[in-house]
Design an enzyme around this catalytic site. Structure first.
Site, PDB file in Angstrom:
ATOM      1  N   ASP A 308       0.268  -1.078  -0.395  1.00  0.00           N
ATOM      2  CA  ASP A 308      -0.066  -0.356   0.167  1.00  0.00           C
ATOM      3  C   ASP A 308       1.544   0.793   0.354  1.00  0.00           C
ATOM      4  OD1 ASP A 308      -2.262  -1.353   0.262  1.00  0.00           O
ATOM      5  OD2 ASP A 308      -2.565  -1.614   2.211  1.00  0.00           O
ATOM      6  N   GLU A 311       3.107   1.042  -4.108  1.00  0.00           N
ATOM      7  CA  GLU A 311       2.149   0.899  -5.007  1.00  0.00           C
ATOM      8  C   GLU A 311       1.355   1.864  -4.850  1.00  0.00           C
ATOM      9  OE1 GLU A 311       1.929  -4.325  -6.205  1.00  0.00           O
ATOM     10  OE2 GLU A 311       1.186  -3.531  -4.715  1.00  0.00           O
ATOM     11  N   GLY A 315       0.419   8.389   1.399  1.00  0.00           N
ATOM     12  CA  GLY A 315       0.243   9.847   2.340  1.00  0.00           C
ATOM     13  C   GLY A 315      -0.390  10.563   1.082  1.00  0.00           C
ATOM     14  N   ASN A 391     -10.825  -0.569   0.830  1.00  0.00           N
ATOM     15  CA  ASN A 391     -12.172  -0.947   1.943  1.00  0.00           C
ATOM     16  C   ASN A 391     -11.039  -0.615   3.717  1.00  0.00           C
ATOM     17  OD1 ASN A 391     -10.494  -2.822   1.195  1.00  0.00           O
ATOM     18  ND2 ASN A 391     -11.028  -4.942   3.024  1.00  0.00           N
ATOM     19  N   TYR A 392      -9.898  -1.070   3.758  1.00  0.00           N
ATOM     20  CA  TYR A 392      -9.432   0.200   5.092  1.00  0.00           C
ATOM     21  C   TYR A 392      -8.919   0.897   5.114  1.00  0.00           C
ATOM     22  CZ  TYR A 392      -8.484  -5.622   6.678  1.00  0.00           C
ATOM     23  OH  TYR A 392      -8.419  -7.081   7.139  1.00  0.00           O
TER      24      TYR A 392
END
Length: 667
Positions: A308, A311, A315, A391-392
């Site tokens: 995350d 890729e 930030g 979703n997280y």
């Protein structure tokens, strides 16, 4: 509460301002032909070298102010990295980065979804599942990885892997994560914004292709419990910190608060004031990479394994923090100046939150002979940001304590990634049911923290410390026996803290061992306390997990840093990210696995620690429809760094309550 703004105090490590981002684009476009289809992936500070920072601190030599710009030229399918000097108004370098894909952008997420939703093959796949209005579909673009890209799709293209969910209506706020369109996969060429392939394995249950229940968790959807009373944090004298621009001071702590689009929050020059001297501890600290691998072998989930930070640019996915929700009490905020793909300035307000928290007892001593008791409350400073990645939601908290310790914490919340299953299917093991026909695959989250250590201005060395039992001797146990050369442990109780000096990168690769109390200690042998012990800090692991993937799996190839909990390297300016500079669609092997093959020296060096914090998530119904925060952390503690406890002078609560309230403006 006062909105944080840049003060007149300037420092070379301050992030670029909006004006500087504008200036960098103007300089670049003045010298180089930037095509209309080019996208500005990121524009951020090119941080000065340690030598330049030393000259700034010691000789007041201002380093050149530079911006690093990454551009994706979609028309020519090229990635360019440029360095622009804001000081000299010139382009220092312009390099074509052969064969790499930069991180995905928010704007590409939006365009990718629109591209998929206009594709007839995708729309037909929804209609075959009984969806009358394909416009209700929503598409989450996942990083495509490498080995799970279909063989007939050109891997050199800039790709996204679209997963589809179905909203129940077109109303605002309606989410589709409870209705995954399992089996439907779409691969999109982001340079051309074309669907290059639709793969449809079909629904897991032809008679019931979607889970029957919708999710409800928003304020208007839930009937609240009525036995919660107000809890207010009141600091009538204002907060205890001092903030000047990006400089932060609190209870002996000194640091600078930075930001990058890739890492989010970055902390520079972390030190502690001791008898009037600010002693260095960490030069630079951040969460440098993440890996979220899924363990389900089923075709619809086994490809899931994203990074995350590298890729997606975590930030860029940060949220604006709100008063009274993400933080309580007196707060200070810093904005984050970033850019759009068009090179325009995008200011994220309240990206970083600063506040204080009560955290229970700091220390206590009760003496029954004198009937006396001393108690001190523990307060901590919190520097935090929150990123919403699909979703997280990830909450990153950096805690600074009054005993000069640091705790780094991640909280995972949001919504689980789920798949539909058949009405009569029991997927236990690889997946766990969270609702009827809805299952969450087993998965892990790994966070790699880069800690550029600098105990008392270095050089430093690294030790592994763990409990070591002592043999009881040839005659066995003798509880009343004497300790001698042959019988070092006559009573069988003896053990000691074994300190093994780690001399090279290969020796440093390590896993936690809580059963033996293992931790790692970064030591400055040239500085000692009054007991003639070298000053140091120890890295204390807490909960963690081992990565069970095969060594030749795509996950381990591309996220090799998850193999070990601890890595250590000698500082190099170019070694910033544990999976390499460009992990998107990279086949693997870059970063820590590649660097440490040299097995470089770690004795009396400028050492960087890389700590991998992992958590295992076997889902449960209690994680649905919203995931209560899962909390994981590790600590850094002073060891022989001080002459005595640095918490000895913290005043008791009655002394604080009795203070006169001064005139104060927070922030």
């Amino acid at each position: 509460m006062v909105q944080g703004q840049r003060s007149s105090e300037h420092h070379p490590l301050d992030p670029l301002t909006g004006e500087e981002i504008d200036g960098a684009v103007s300089i670049l476009t003045g010298e180089k032909a930037i095509g209309e289809e080019s996208r500005y992936i990121k524009i951020e500070l090119s941080e000065p070298s340690k030598e330049a920072l030393a000259a700034y601190e010691n000789e007041n030599q201002e380093p050149e102010r530079k911006a690093r710009i990454v551009i994706r030229d979609s028309s020519d399918r090229k990635t360019v990295e440029a360095i622009v000097s804001l000081t000299e108004d010139s382009v220092d370098s312009w390099n074509h980065m052969e064969g790499v894909q930069p991180s995905l952008t928010i704007e590409e997420f939006v365009a990718c979804e629109e591209t998929v939703k206009s594709n007839e093959e995708w729309r037909d796949a929804l209609r075959e599942r009984g969806v009358e209005d394909p416009g209700l579909g929503m598409v989450d673009p996942w990083a495509a990885g490498y080995e799970f890209i279909p063989e007939d799709v050109d891997r050199s293209k800039r790709l996204a892997h679209g997963l589809t969910y179905l909203r129940s209506s077109g109303e605002d706020g309606d989410e589709g994560y409870s209705r995954p369109v399992t089996g439907l996969h779409t691969f999109v060429d982001l340079d051309r914004m074309d669907v290059v392939k639709v793969v449809d394995y079909g629904p897991p249950d032809d008679n019931s292709p979607f889970p029957p229940e919708e999710m409800a968790y928003r304020e208007d959807d839930v009937e609240f419990r009525d036995d919660v009373t107000a809890y207010n944090v009141d600091q009538p004298g204002g907060p205890s910190w001092e903030v000047n621009g990006r400089k932060l001071e609190w209870q002996g702590w000194h640091m600078r608060v930075g930001w990058t689009q890739r890492e989010g929050l970055v902390l520079h020059n972390i030190g502690y004031e001791d008898e009037g001297e600010v002693r260095s501890i960490i030069d630079r600290a951040s969460c440098a990479e993440m890996s979220v691998p899924y363990g389900d072998p089923e075709v619809n989930d086994r490809f899931k394994g994203v990074m995350d930070i590298g890729e997606y640019n975590i930030g860029r996915l940060a949220k604006s923090l709100s008063n009274g929700c993400d933080c309580l009490g007196e707060m200070h905020y810093w904005d984050a100046a970033m850019n759009t793909v068009n090179g325009e300035v995008n200011i994220l307000e309240n990206a970083i939150c600063l506040h204080e928290e009560d955290n229970g007892t700091l220390w206590e001593r009760s003496d029954w002979r004198t009937d006396s008791s001393e108690v001190r409350r523990r307060r901590r400073l919190v520097v935090s940001f929150v990123a919403a990645v699909g979703n997280y939601d990830y909450i990153f908290n950096w805690y600074f304590y009054q005993d000069a310790s640091i705790e780094v914490e991640v909280r995972l919340t949001g919504i689980n990634s789920v798949s539909a299953v058949g009405a009569d299917e029991d997927p236990s093991g690889y997946k766990e049911l969270v609702a009827p026909q809805l299952a969450g695959p087993i998965h892990q989250h790994f966070f790699n923290f880069r800690l550029d250590m600098n105990i008392d201005d270095g050089p430093n060395s690294l030790y592994r410390v763990e409990n070591q039992p002592v043999p009881s001797g040839p005659e066995g146990l003798d509880p009343m026996g004497e300790v001698d050369e042959e019988t070092l442990n006559p009573g069988g109780n003896a053990y000691y803290a074994d300190r093994e000096k780690i001399t090279s990168e290969g020796e440093a690769k390590d896993l936690i061992d809580p059963l033996n109390g293992r931790y790692w200690q970064i030591v400055n042998a040239q500085e000692t306390n009054r007991l003639n012990r070298p000053t140091s800090y120890r890295l204390m692991p807490s909960g963690n997990v081992k990565a069970p993937m095969k060594s030749d799996s795509s996950v381990m190839k591309r996220s090799g840093f998850i193999k070990y909990h601890l890595w250590a390297t000698p500082f190099r300016e170019s070694e910033r990210f544990p999976a390499g500079d460009y992990p998107n669609q990279h086949p693997g092997g870059a970063g820590l696995p590649e660097w440490t093959e040299a097995d470089r020296n770690l004795e009396e060096e400028d050492i960087v620690l890389w700590y991998t914090l992992g958590m295992n998530h076997v889902t449960r119904p209690e994680d649905w429809p919203i995931l209560p925060a899962q909390v994981y952390s590790f600590k850094l503690q002073p060891t022989n760094f001080f002459e005595e406890s640095p918490a000895i002078d913290v005043p008791p609560q009655h002394a604080i309550r009795n203070q006169d309230v001064p005139d104060h403006e927070s922030g």
